[in-house]
Design an enzyme around this catalytic site. Structure first.
Site, PDB file in Angstrom:
ATOM      1  CG  HIS A   1      42.188  -7.905 -33.375  1.00 20.69           C
ATOM      2  ND1 HIS A   1      42.090  -6.863 -32.474  1.00 20.69           N
ATOM      3  CD2 HIS A   1      41.637  -8.970 -32.772  1.00 20.69           C
ATOM      4  CE1 HIS A   1      41.495  -7.298 -31.367  1.00 20.69           C
ATOM      5  NE2 HIS A   1      41.219  -8.572 -31.516  1.00 20.69           N
TER       6      HIS A   1
ATOM      7  CD  GLU B   1      48.669 -10.677 -29.842  1.00 20.71           C
ATOM      8  OE1 GLU B   1      48.028 -10.113 -28.940  1.00 20.71           O
ATOM      9  OE2 GLU B   1      48.712 -10.273 -31.011  1.00 20.71           O
TER      10      GLU B   1
ATOM     11  CG  PHE C   1      32.540 -14.199 -28.771  1.00 20.14           C
ATOM     12  CD1 PHE C   1      31.781 -13.241 -28.155  1.00 20.14           C
ATOM     13  CD2 PHE C   1      33.859 -13.893 -29.096  1.00 20.14           C
ATOM     14  CE1 PHE C   1      32.302 -11.992 -27.861  1.00 20.14           C
ATOM     15  CE2 PHE C   1      34.392 -12.639 -28.808  1.00 20.14           C
ATOM     16  CZ  PHE C   1      33.621 -11.686 -28.193  1.00 20.14           C
TER      17      PHE C   1
ATOM     18  CG  LEU D   1      38.362  -4.426 -30.939  1.00 23.09           C
ATOM     19  CD1 LEU D   1      38.419  -5.252 -32.207  1.00 23.09           C
ATOM     20  CD2 LEU D   1      39.020  -5.185 -29.794  1.00 23.09           C
TER      21      LEU D   1
ATOM     22  NE  ARG E   1      43.000 -14.124 -30.796  1.00 25.56           N
ATOM     23  CZ  ARG E   1      41.995 -13.330 -30.426  1.00 25.56           C
ATOM     24  NH1 ARG E   1      40.990 -13.816 -29.720  1.00 25.56           N
ATOM     25  NH2 ARG E   1      42.005 -12.057 -30.744  1.00 25.56           N
TER      26      ARG E   1
ATOM     27  CG  HIS F   1      38.393  -7.714 -34.806  1.00 18.73           C
ATOM     28  ND1 HIS F   1      37.150  -7.178 -35.041  1.00 18.73           N
ATOM     29  CD2 HIS F   1      38.300  -8.400 -33.641  1.00 18.73           C
ATOM     30  CE1 HIS F   1      36.337  -7.526 -34.051  1.00 18.73           C
ATOM     31  NE2 HIS F   1      37.013  -8.268 -33.181  1.00 18.73           N
TER      32      HIS F   1
ATOM     33  N   GLY G   1      50.936  -8.429 -18.609  1.00 16.57           N
ATOM     34  CA  GLY G   1      49.540  -8.573 -19.000  1.00 16.57           C
ATOM     35  C   GLY G   1      48.979  -9.816 -18.336  1.00 16.57           C
TER      36      GLY G   1
ATOM     37  N   GLY H   1      51.542 -12.812 -18.233  1.00  9.04           N
ATOM     38  CA  GLY H   1      52.661 -12.571 -17.325  1.00  9.04           C
ATOM     39  C   GLY H   1      52.244 -12.626 -15.871  1.00  9.04           C
TER      40      GLY H   1
ATOM     41  NE  ARG I   1      37.452 -12.143 -33.501  1.00  9.37           N
ATOM     42  CZ  ARG I   1      38.039 -11.773 -32.377  1.00  9.37           C
ATOM     43  NH1 ARG I   1      39.355 -11.792 -32.276  1.00  9.37           N
ATOM     44  NH2 ARG I   1      37.326 -11.402 -31.348  1.00  9.37           N
TER      45      ARG I   1
ATOM     46  CB  THR J   1      33.581  -6.003 -28.510  1.00  6.79           C
ATOM     47  OG1 THR J   1      33.504  -7.399 -28.178  1.00  6.79           O
ATOM     48  CG2 THR J   1      32.222  -5.392 -28.272  1.00  6.79           C
ATOM     49  CD  GLU J   2      33.894 -12.604 -32.750  1.00  2.34           C
ATOM     50  OE1 GLU J   2      34.916 -12.300 -33.373  1.00  2.34           O
ATOM     51  OE2 GLU J   2      33.649 -13.753 -32.372  1.00  2.34           O
TER      52      GLU J   2
ATOM     53  CD  GLN K   1      41.624 -12.949 -35.323  1.00  2.00           C
ATOM     54  OE1 GLN K   1      41.661 -12.507 -34.183  1.00  2.00           O
ATOM     55  NE2 GLN K   1      41.123 -14.125 -35.609  1.00  2.00           N
TER      56      GLN K   1
END
Lengths: 318, 557
Positions: free
Chosen positions: B337, B361, B114, B239, B372, B229, B12, B15, B273, B241-242, B227
């Site tokens: 989340h 993560e 955000f 999900l 977070r 969400h 990801g 990495g 959150r 999105t925020e 968390q």
């Protein structure tokens, strides 16, 4: 709701490794997707059923497969929508144009090799700016339409060219190439287009629209390929049969208002390209026999002046 | 045996960023990943990436303060300072690599608001920022020619004389098991969302790296901080999105009230959150929800904003809930989340096991503490991915390979053989579901002693039944049935550390809200909870929180 999934199975390790269909009768929620159904099978019914899947929300690109003969993502196809009219099982097969490894898992290596072949990374020239590159938001929004590609391979699965010529770069890799050609920060447009003008590149698409049809993210790969053709020709790449075909087509329309089908192949291949011209003879004979031979004397249509004015206006805009 | 200087597990953002950094530093670097890099779960980050750019009049100290307050003062402030100070250059270097960040009218990077932050400092690509970053990093990995072992699944880490010396890995295509020897290993394998059911996380997020590192002797920290969400879709738990709230969407209860007025009068929908999720759950629990949900209303944003900035959630709402967000509000609820906790590392990614690093993560630096902030996770992956890559490759230069052989794979081969021969009564799917539902029931937004004790019993019951698991697929080729069963083993370890840590923390802080101990207790609990694996079972340890200049205060939004 009740539904039956008819899944194409193949296990190379089995004693009888022939592909076959297996049916699973399921009771699922009305909102369930095909992927929900397949996961239910592998978690509760038959642990040997093998497929790739991960995000369940059409963003990771893992679960492209053929559902009732057409490529799509299992995770955003509802079972209720996929049940054939009049009922019966939903047929699920691995994605096409790729070698099957096991059940619904196919070999993506050629797919990634082609993505790699278009050098899909930004190639700016000169020193990097201290802060960001300044670029118009419209250009970024336009690119976002292609960056939305999740590399699921649905387009490659159903590409009618790849079915007959595995050398074609294919819709996904070409869409990726498009995003870099149009990126205002990229300075390798010339070399990219030269490469895409070659065999296996933009001219090998037959404009069948399948990739546009099956793309789950609205990337419209074929439209990007057509835009790349335009850009290649603007750059002077007019020597391929594809480009000459396009030029000959446009010339004919501009000249007479309609297509001169006798001149088109001659202009595309060249009058002295004996093998190609001879290769067309059987087509000509068949057309003659079917009563579809184009007229020898090609006359302009009434109102051709208007068509020429359209051409003039378009050309002056370039 | 396969040899590399630096072996990175996971492809990801963390990495691949680590791989580029290690490669730039001259190391022979390889990445192993159980899915192709662009299938990684970084894809799912929709909203954006935070950075305080000084040339926009922002200050990294403000970003740090917002992050610290957001963490409920559990984040380590030295690490947060590093993350926030390096954020700007990290975002700019991603832009230089080719990320198509949204622009303002002058063609410079634009921002959106955000949650939990007083400045709009979130840089974004529509609502698929994670995907845009992931694909561009993959382009760079292709360009750099980094060796990527795609669809290879890590079975265990090799620890030789107290040092991490590589990993034992199964090639999914063939079922072949390989010893991969490395001078340094970077764990970047992502989160553990599937330990909970439902979760916004992809099916691949099974906590492999946390469990592998835990088994190898690295403690896990802040595991109780899970968390939820605030906006996950009813039903599928996908999900939303925020960024939707960042663009101005409202949260409504069954009476049509913007209920956040009562809980966070200043920040409203853009409070942290944990605060928003608690508020929603309170509305639902007190009978002002609709069918276990509240509503996210985007209608007033207009079709153009929705099309240009929220196109993906428009698709998601349509495909997965049958809702046209330009005409109807979306039914949503809090859903698992993100895991704030993870493998305890220092600011360079080093863990307690020499030679083993962690980032993203799966790691806990800790920059997120008890909660977070949205759009800090992408930043975390890049900053600490890069730092881990740099430091791991430095270490690799200074030492030889450990004297290990292919015999290092024997335990894993034996384990697999036993699993395949075990004709037990449980399919992994049944056990996974029982585990996930227990965790979601007992360790969600509100927790209490009795429920968590019950969860521990349930987790240990699943562990007991796991001894009796049956792998139906006995084949070599692409045996995902075997892989899922091995993953379930990782998930059980992760679940146990979460419950143990949650039972240990006898206060409410961040995402860890106990109805039986509702107050934050800085006198006794301004410290981290760590779980270490020992021959006698899990052992709890503590570490003080690093405070530099921001003293804990009451948290009001």
């Amino acid at each position: 709701m009740k539904a039956t999934l008819r899944v194409r199975r193949f296990d190379p390790d089995s004693d009888t490794p022939e592909a076959h269909f297996q049916e699973y009768d399921l009771d699922v929620e009305d909102s369930a997707t095909v992927l929900d159904g397949l996961i239910k099978v592998r978690e509760e019914v038959d642990g040997t059923l093998t497929l790739r899947c991960s995000c369940r929300s059409a963003i990771c690109g893992s679960c492209a497969m053929r559902i009732n003969g057409q490529a799509g993502l299992a995770c955003n196809t509802k079972i209720s929508d996929a049940v054939p009219r009049g009922g019966g099982p939903i047929t699920i097969e691995p994605a096409g144009n790729m070698q099957i490894i096991k059940d619904l898992v196919v070999d993506f290596q050629p797919f990634w090799d082609k993505v790699r072949a278009v050098e899909p990374w930004l190639q700016p020239e000169g020193p990097e700016p201290e802060t960001e590159y300044v670029a118009p938001n419209d250009a970024m929004l336009h690119e976002a339409g292609v960056m939305a590609c999740i590399m699921c391979g649905a387009c490659v699965s159903d590409c009618t060219v790849l079915a007959v010529d595995s050398n074609f770069l294919g819709p996904a890799a070409l869409a990726k190439a498009y995003r870099l050609v149009v990126d205002p920060r990229d300075d390798a447009e010339a070399s990219r287009l030269a490469r895409l003008d070659e065999y296996g590149g933009v001219w090998d698409c037959t404009r069948c629209m399948e990739c546009v049809e099956v793309c789950p993210k609205g990337v419209a790969p074929m439209d990007r390929i057509m835009a790349l053709r335009d850009k290649a020709m603007e750059r002077g790449h007019t020597g391929t049969y594809g480009a000459r075909h396009a030029d000959a087509f446009a010339d004919s329309i501009k000249h007479s208002g309609w297509l001169d089908e006798l001149k088109l192949p001659i202009k595309t291949f060249g009058l002295f390209n004996i093998p190609k011209i001879l290769g067309l003879v059987p087509v000509g004979i068949r057309a003659q026999l079917a009563g579809k031979r184009p007229p020898i004397f090609h006359k302009s249509i009434p109102g051709v002046q208007g068509i020429r004015r359209i051409f003039d206006r378009m050309e002056s805009r370039r | 045996m396969i040899n590399h200087d630096v072996l990175i597990i996971g492809a990801g953002l963390a990495g691949m960023r680590a791989a580029l950094a290690a490669g730039d530093n001259g190391a022979d670097v390889a990445v192993v990943t159980k899915v192709h890099p662009v299938r990684s779960h970084s894809n799912a980050a929709q909203g954006g990436i935070n950075a305080a750019l000084t040339d926009r009049g922002d200050d990294w100290r403000d970003h740090a303060y917002d992050t610290i307050k957001g963490s409920d003062y559990l984040g380590d402030q030295d690490a947060i300072e590093i993350m926030c100070r390096e954020a700007g250059s990290e975002v700019i270097s991603m832009e230089h690599m080719g990320v198509i960040f949204s622009r303002d009218e002058e063609g410079r990077l634009g921002t959106r608001a955000f949650g939990g932050q007083r400045q709009a400092r979130t840089f974004f690509v529509a609502d698929f920022t994670g995907q845009a970053l992931l694909h561009v990093l993959h382009e760079q990995v292709l360009k750099a020619g980094v060796r990527v072992y795609e669809e290879w699944f890590v079975l265990s880490l090799i620890v030789e004389e107290g040092q991490c010396a590589g990993a034992v890995v199964m090639e999914m295509r063939t079922g072949g098991v390989h010893v991969m020897r490395a001078k340094a290993v970077i764990m970047a394998s992502g989160g553990l969302g599937r330990v909970f059911e439902p979760s916004t996380n992809a099916l691949i997020c099974t906590g492999d790296g946390m469990a592998l590192s835990y088994r190898a002797g690295a403690p896990l920290m802040d595991q109780e901080m899970v968390q939820y969400h605030p906006t996950t879709l009813k039903g599928s738990g996908v999900l939303i999105t925020e960024g939707a709230r960042g663009e101005g969407a409202h949260l409504l209860n069954s009476k049509g009230e913007r209920f956040m007025e009562r809980y966070a009068p200043n920040m409203m929908e853009l409070a942290s959150r944990d605060v928003v999720s608690r508020s929603e759950q309170t509305e639902i629990d007190e009978g002002r929800g609709i069918d276990g949900c509240v509503l996210l209303d985007c209608r007033h944003l207009g079709e153009q904003v929705i099309r240009e900035k929220l196109s993906q959630i428009q698709d998601i709402a349509r495909d997965f809930a049958g809702v046209d967000i330009t005409r109807e509000p979306i039914p949503i609820r809090p859903g698992m989340h993100y895991q704030m906790g993870g493998i305890k590392t220092d600011v360079n990614g080093s863990t307690a096991v020499p030679g083993l690093y962690a980032a993203g993560e799966c790691a806990c630096v800790s920059v997120h503490g008890g909660n977070r902030l949205g759009a800090n996770s992408l930043l975390d992956t890049l900053v600490f991915g890069r730092r881990s890559g740099q430091h791991a490759s430095d270490l690799a230069k200074s030492k030889p390979h450990a004297p290990i052989t292919d015999a290092a794979a024997e335990d894993d081969l034996e384990r697999i053989r036993a699993l395949l021969e075990n004709d037990g009564e449980y399919m992994f799917g049944r056990l996974r579901l029982d585990l996930g539902r227990a965790m979601d029931r007992r360790l969600s937004v509100f927790r209490n002693q009795q429920g968590m004790e019950q969860a521990l019993t349930e987790v240990r019951d699943v562990r007991e039944r796991y001894r009796n698991v049956r792998v139906a697929d006995k084949g070599k080729t692409f045996n995902t049935n075997l892989m899922f069963t091995l993953e379930l083993g990782f998930m059980i370890d992760c679940a146990e550390t979460i419950v143990l840590s949650a039972l240990e923390r006898r206060e409410s802080r961040g995402a860890h809200t106990r109805t039986d101990m509702p107050d934050r207790d800085d006198d006794n609990w301004l410290k981290h909870v760590l779980v270490k694996s020992t021959p006698d079972g899990p052992r709890i340890e503590h570490l003080p929180v690093v405070i530099t200049e921001w003293e804990p205060q009451a948290r009001v939004y």
